[in-house]
Design a protein around this motif. Sequence first.
Motif, mmCIF file in Angstrom:
data_model
loop_
_atom_site.group_PDB
_atom_site.id
_atom_site.type_symbol
_atom_site.label_atom_id
_atom_site.label_comp_id
_atom_site.label_asym_id
_atom_site.label_seq_id
_atom_site.Cartn_x
_atom_site.Cartn_y
_atom_site.Cartn_z
ATOM 1 N N CYS A 196 -3.711 15.136 -12.680
ATOM 2 C CA CYS A 196 -4.003 14.193 -11.601
ATOM 3 C C CYS A 196 -5.292 13.421 -11.896
ATOM 4 O O CYS A 196 -6.351 14.022 -12.068
ATOM 5 C CB CYS A 196 -4.136 14.928 -10.271
ATOM 6 N N PRO A 197 -5.239 12.089 -11.939
ATOM 7 C CA PRO A 197 -6.430 11.308 -12.295
ATOM 8 C C PRO A 197 -7.476 11.196 -11.202
ATOM 9 O O PRO A 197 -8.601 10.773 -11.462
ATOM 10 C CB PRO A 197 -5.847 9.926 -12.608
ATOM 11 N N THR A 198 -7.132 11.585 -9.980
ATOM 12 C CA THR A 198 -8.074 11.440 -8.869
ATOM 13 C C THR A 198 -8.529 12.777 -8.280
ATOM 14 O O THR A 198 -9.307 12.788 -7.329
ATOM 15 C CB THR A 198 -7.455 10.594 -7.741
ATOM 16 N N GLY A 199 -8.031 13.873 -8.828
ATOM 17 C CA GLY A 199 -8.385 15.180 -8.271
ATOM 18 C C GLY A 199 -7.749 15.419 -6.920
ATOM 19 O O GLY A 199 -8.296 16.145 -6.088
ATOM 20 N N ALA A 200 -6.560 14.835 -6.690
ATOM 21 C CA ALA A 200 -5.898 14.953 -5.387
ATOM 22 C C ALA A 200 -5.196 16.287 -5.194
ATOM 23 O O ALA A 200 -4.797 16.614 -4.072
ATOM 24 C CB ALA A 200 -4.896 13.816 -5.213
ATOM 25 N N ILE A 201 -5.049 17.063 -6.268
ATOM 26 C CA ILE A 201 -4.349 18.352 -6.170
ATOM 27 C C ILE A 201 -5.342 19.490 -6.304
ATOM 28 O O ILE A 201 -6.001 19.646 -7.336
ATOM 29 C CB ILE A 201 -3.257 18.468 -7.252
ATOM 30 N N ASN A 202 -5.448 20.268 -5.257
ATOM 31 C CA ASN A 202 -6.349 21.413 -5.232
ATOM 32 C C ASN A 202 -5.676 22.602 -5.902
ATOM 33 O O ASN A 202 -4.557 22.977 -5.537
ATOM 34 C CB ASN A 202 -6.703 21.745 -3.774
ATOM 35 N N THR A 237 1.106 20.822 -2.719
ATOM 36 C CA THR A 237 1.022 19.490 -2.122
ATOM 37 C C THR A 237 -0.149 18.728 -2.733
ATOM 38 O O THR A 237 -0.705 19.131 -3.754
ATOM 39 C CB THR A 237 0.888 19.587 -0.595
ATOM 40 N N GLY A 238 -0.530 17.619 -2.133
ATOM 41 C CA GLY A 238 -1.637 16.819 -2.631
ATOM 42 C C GLY A 238 -2.333 16.116 -1.491
ATOM 43 O O GLY A 238 -1.770 15.942 -0.412
ATOM 44 N N ASP A 239 -3.570 15.711 -1.737
ATOM 45 C CA ASP A 239 -4.370 15.026 -0.731
ATOM 46 C C ASP A 239 -3.948 13.560 -0.683
ATOM 47 O O ASP A 239 -4.204 12.795 -1.618
ATOM 48 C CB ASP A 239 -5.853 15.155 -1.106
ATOM 49 N N SER A 240 -3.305 13.157 0.402
ATOM 50 C CA SER A 240 -2.782 11.793 0.505
ATOM 51 C C SER A 240 -3.899 10.741 0.504
ATOM 52 O O SER A 240 -3.657 9.580 0.176
ATOM 53 C CB SER A 240 -1.930 11.638 1.769
ATOM 54 N N SER A 241 -5.120 11.137 0.865
ATOM 55 C CA SER A 241 -6.229 10.187 0.868
ATOM 56 C C SER A 241 -6.734 9.899 -0.543
ATOM 57 O O SER A 241 -7.425 8.907 -0.775
ATOM 58 C CB SER A 241 -7.383 10.706 1.733
ATOM 59 N N ASN A 295 0.851 -1.188 0.000
ATOM 60 C CA ASN A 295 0.000 0.000 0.000
ATOM 61 C C ASN A 295 0.887 1.239 0.000
ATOM 62 O O ASN A 295 0.876 2.048 0.918
ATOM 63 C CB ASN A 295 -0.932 -0.002 1.208
ATOM 64 N N LEU A 296 1.690 1.355 -1.050
ATOM 65 C CA LEU A 296 2.611 2.476 -1.169
ATOM 66 C C LEU A 296 1.844 3.780 -1.314
ATOM 67 O O LEU A 296 0.961 3.901 -2.148
ATOM 68 C CB LEU A 296 3.518 2.287 -2.389
ATOM 69 N N SER A 297 2.188 4.740 -0.492
ATOM 70 C CA SER A 297 1.545 6.048 -0.571
ATOM 71 C C SER A 297 2.615 7.124 -0.441
ATOM 72 O O SER A 297 3.063 7.454 0.656
ATOM 73 C CB SER A 297 0.496 6.206 0.541
ATOM 74 N N VAL A 298 3.047 7.630 -1.578
ATOM 75 C CA VAL A 298 4.025 8.705 -1.599
ATOM 76 C C VAL A 298 3.445 9.841 -2.432
ATOM 77 O O VAL A 298 3.009 9.647 -3.560
ATOM 78 C CB VAL A 298 5.379 8.247 -2.166
ATOM 79 N N VAL A 299 3.402 11.027 -1.845
ATOM 80 C CA VAL A 299 2.760 12.169 -2.486
ATOM 81 C C VAL A 299 3.818 13.165 -2.951
ATOM 82 O O VAL A 299 4.515 13.762 -2.124
ATOM 83 C CB VAL A 299 1.786 12.870 -1.512
ATOM 84 N N PRO A 300 3.970 13.351 -4.260
ATOM 85 C CA PRO A 300 4.936 14.342 -4.746
ATOM 86 C C PRO A 300 4.548 15.745 -4.303
ATOM 87 O O PRO A 300 3.360 16.078 -4.189
ATOM 88 C CB PRO A 300 4.837 14.205 -6.272
ATOM 89 N N LYS A 301 5.565 16.566 -4.062
ATOM 90 C CA LYS A 301 5.322 17.942 -3.644
ATOM 91 C C LYS A 301 6.188 18.893 -4.461
ATOM 92 O O LYS A 301 7.222 18.503 -5.005
ATOM 93 C CB LYS A 301 5.611 18.107 -2.151
ATOM 94 N N ALA A 302 5.749 20.138 -4.518
ATOM 95 C CA ALA A 302 6.518 21.177 -5.212
ATOM 96 C C ALA A 302 7.144 22.097 -4.175
ATOM 97 O O ALA A 302 6.624 22.267 -3.069
ATOM 98 C CB ALA A 302 5.609 21.971 -6.145
ATOM 99 N N ASN A 303 8.264 22.712 -4.552
ATOM 100 C CA ASN A 303 8.915 23.648 -3.630
ATOM 101 C C ASN A 303 8.477 25.083 -3.911
ATOM 102 O O ASN A 303 7.557 25.332 -4.687
ATOM 103 C CB ASN A 303 10.441 23.505 -3.708
ATOM 104 N N ALA A 304 9.167 26.020 -3.301
ATOM 105 C CA ALA A 304 8.774 27.430 -3.399
ATOM 106 C C ALA A 304 8.927 27.998 -4.809
ATOM 107 O O ALA A 304 8.404 29.071 -5.099
ATOM 108 C CB ALA A 304 9.611 28.258 -2.418
ATOM 109 N N SER A 305 9.620 27.273 -5.690
ATOM 110 C CA SER A 305 9.784 27.739 -7.065
ATOM 111 C C SER A 305 8.551 27.487 -7.924
ATOM 112 O O SER A 305 8.494 27.918 -9.079
ATOM 113 C CB SER A 305 10.989 27.047 -7.713
ATOM 114 N N CYS A 306 7.572 26.781 -7.376
ATOM 115 C CA CYS A 306 6.339 26.468 -8.114
ATOM 116 C C CYS A 306 5.656 27.751 -8.576
ATOM 117 O O CYS A 306 5.452 28.677 -7.799
ATOM 118 C CB CYS A 306 5.404 25.661 -7.219
ATOM 119 N N THR A 307 5.288 27.791 -9.852
ATOM 120 C CA THR A 307 4.633 28.985 -10.422
ATOM 121 C C THR A 307 3.124 28.917 -10.324
ATOM 122 O O THR A 307 2.433 29.877 -10.681
ATOM 123 C CB THR A 307 5.026 29.141 -11.901
#
Length: 258
Positions: free
Chosen positions: A197-203, A209-213, A176-188
């Motif tokens: 995102c196929p699940t709508g995990a990124i608001n 960041t992303g919704d780990s659930s 049950n691997l759960s690793v959520v990619p994140k962006a740093n402060a350079s994100c535009t």
Amino acid sequence: MKTYPVVEITFSPTGGTKKVADQISCYLGNITNTMNLIRHDVSFSDVTVPSDSLAVIAAPVFEGVIPDIVIERMKEIQGNHANCVVIAVYGNRAYDDGLIQLKDTAELCGFNVIASVAAVAEHSIMRQFGSGRPDEEDNKELKKFAEEILEKLSSEKELSTDYFVPGSHEYKRLGNLSVVPKANASCTGCGKCAEACPTGAINKNNIRTGDSSKCISCMGCIAACPKGIRKLNPVFLAAASLKMKDLLSGRKPNEIFL
């Protein structure tokens, strides 16, 4: 040899699965329609595949099985007794129960699954494993698979869907691997990751960041980031690569069952 109008149905967050599907589809005939199961804002319940077409359905294997979201979206589609080829794409370890699960699901949708293929693409998380695959050697092999499928379709014998496919109908998930990619402060904040995102995990209001659930660790957001800013924790990535090295090294095979 006769070719067919091909309806291609794929779930390919990082592009490897689509490359494999395209290689086989282009040798089977002309792609007349494509369906992208990545789209979380689209309903597939009104989709009926023409009975005279040849469907190519391709999805990746995550932790030994096909992701739940793919199975759910596939089940909305009406196969309409169209002949079908299913392709389980794996990241240079093993396809486990993924191929038989994909075949079973397509049959539940009403497809006539006349061939099942397991094929290798780059590992979606640790991309040094299976790097560059599908490569030229794979492409030659996938072309050969397509020729075998066309030969089966041209046979005067009744098309058989009762053939051996490795795996268990229990569809055992290996972890049950759960690793959520994140962006740093350079994100535009361009939002490309949220769109991919196929699940709508990124608001879109909280892009970094992303919704780990909701996240299924498909790495589609990393592939979509135009700046290469969205990443996994490098310490985790190095540790995971070391742990999985023995299982993921070497050249794993493509296989066809029909």
